[in-house]
Design an enzyme around this catalytic site. Structure first.
Site: not given
Length: 487
Positions: A277-278
């Protein structure tokens, strides 16, 4: 416990002596060595030259430990319900007692081994069998609080102490985390929810964090659903991460970076699949005045043979916390797909430090919004006491063999009058774009060159050279600005 006795090593030595005493066997060994020299050497070269030799640390092969334990020897129960923290702690303590003899190996058998955070020790191999899962307990009351990282000031998300990592180590030497693709699961969903609802009073902890250590090998495992950054080596030396899968939801999993080498030296990251997610990888070295004071750069880093997906961020990033400096980084054979950005360098006034001698070679971009992004106004700071005059130096950034399709903006390099970008070079670039108008190769305060023909056409800030390195056209202005954030 299984102990490998002296009799076994004595017999092994006698067998090896007998093997090497025959001419045919000796010839076979020499042939294998020669084969490796001829066919494996080119994998560390670019354009026929041995490349960034200083980037490649000499890593010893993982040692055969003289003592082997199973987690069940210490009362571990892999039913997904029983808390196994004490079993892990007792096992690590037992291995620590054998440190002078070469340490020991802890086997985690198939099953779900629920645990609170625990520490590792030197001269240790943590081995996760196929079907084994070390699962972090969700209740943050079981997670210890630690002082903030010294190069980050008062804390990353909140001032004050931070949560420790699920698997932690400090001041270690000779550590191996490996297996048959077993899993370390942080059960980050509860942490992400509490973070979004502002229910946490301390910075979330990583999944695996190793600090002030050296000679680290992490291989053949899966890391998933970290509360925060997934794998975070801090101020470490001689690290190899190979054949590791890192997973988190591509949305709704904030700050779940894959691998964040932070003030680290001599690092190899290779043959990994990362979908988080990053950022897939983010190279760091401290935050503003605290990173400047700590003064530990990240240097001599080789990243190769990776596939990365990062819907919310970038495949491979440098920064934005880079105040100790980042240099001598090589990224090659990188595939970034369905991501917001492919390659990103991010910094800001107040960071200080430097980003230099960064090389990207053989990068494939597939359905990426911005292919190459360099931003010098990433204005996130630990507090208001940073020195606005501490501007970073950015120089000698090279891109070659950049190809792809479905890219909206291939290049966006945003320098400034205070932080110009110097010594950028592009060569062998062909990126299929989805946006057919102007402003697709965007530059501001950039000095550098384009060698040969690239597609799309470069910005006017860059000098043009032919394939033989002869100047064709010099830029009229390196300070031209052509940035359009609407695309």
């Amino acid at each position: 416990m299984v102990e490998i006795g002296r009799f076994s090593f004595h017999n092994l030595r006698r067998s090896l002596q007998g093997f090497f005493s025959t001419p045919g066997s000796l010839f076979l060994v020499l042939w294998v060595v020669g084969f490796g020299t001829v066919f494996l050497w080119p994998s560390n070269s670019v354009d026929g030259l041995l490349f960034f030799r200083r980037v490649l640390p000499v890593m010893a092969a993982p040692r055969l430990r003289p003592v082997l334990y199973n987690l069940t020897d210490f009362g571990g129960v892999g039913d997904g319900v029983t808390l196994n923290t004490k079993a892990f702690e007792r096992a690590v303590a037992a291995i620590a007692r054998h440190g002078r003899r070469g340490g020991g190996q802890l086997n985690v058998p198939p099953g779900v081994w629920l645990t609170a955070p625990f520490n590792l020790t030197s001269h240790m191999t943590l081995f996760l069998a196929e079907g084994a899962e070390i699962r972090g307990i969700e209740d943050e009351r079981y997670w210890p609080l630690m002082p903030p990282l010294p190069s980050y000031g008062f804390g990353r998300e909140h001032k004050g102490p931070r949560y420790g990592s699920l698997i932690h180590g400090q001041n270690l030497k000779d550590l191996v985390i490996t297996g048959h693709n077993g899993t370390i699961n942080g059960q980050g969903q509860a942490w992400w929810t509490k973070f979004r609802k502002r229910l946490l009073n301390n910075t979330r902890g990583p999944l695996v964090q190793i600090m002030w250590s050296k000679d680290i090998v992490i291989s053949n495992i899966t890391l998933r659903d970290s509360p925060f950054w997934t794998l975070h080596p801090f101020d470490c030396k001689n690290i190899t991460v190979t054949n590791v899968t890192i997973l988190a939801p591509v949305t709704g999993a904030p700050n779940t970076d894959g691998i964040d080498p932070d003030s680290c030296e001599d690092v190899v990251i290779e043959n990994c699949y990362i979908c988080t997610g990053d950022d897939g990888i983010a190279i760091k070295s401290g935050w503003d005045q605290y990173g400047i004071a700590y003064g530990r750069p990240s240097t001599n880093i080789l990243i190769r043979n990776l596939t990365v997906r990062s819907v919310m961020s970038a495949g491979v990033s440098v920064g934005s916390e880079m105040s100790g400096g980042v240099s001598n980084v090589t990224v090659e054979n990188l595939n970034v797909w369905e991501s917001r950005r492919g390659i990103r360098i991010k910094t800001a006034p107040g960071r200080g430090g430097y980003i230099r001698n960064i090389s990207y070679h053989n990068v494939t971009l597939d359905n990426v919004r911005v292919g190459i992004m360099l931003k010098t106004e990433y204005n996130e700071h630990p507090d208001d006491d940073f020195d606005r005059r501490a501007v970073p130096l950015i120089e000698n950034i090279s891109f070659s063999g950049i190809h792809g399709q479905g890219v909206r903006v291939p290049v966006r390099i945003l320098g400034s009058g205070d932080i110009p970008v110097k010594g950028v070079s592009f060569r062998d670039m062909s990126v299929g774009i989805t946006y057919k108008k102007k402003h697709i190769f965007q530059c501001s305060y950039v000095q550098g060159r384009v060698i040969g023909s690239i597609s799309p056409a470069p910005c006017e800030n860059l000098d043009l050279y032919d394939e033989q390195g002869q100047l064709v056209k010099r830029s009229a202005s390196h300070n031209s600005t052509d940035i359009d954030y609407d695309i």
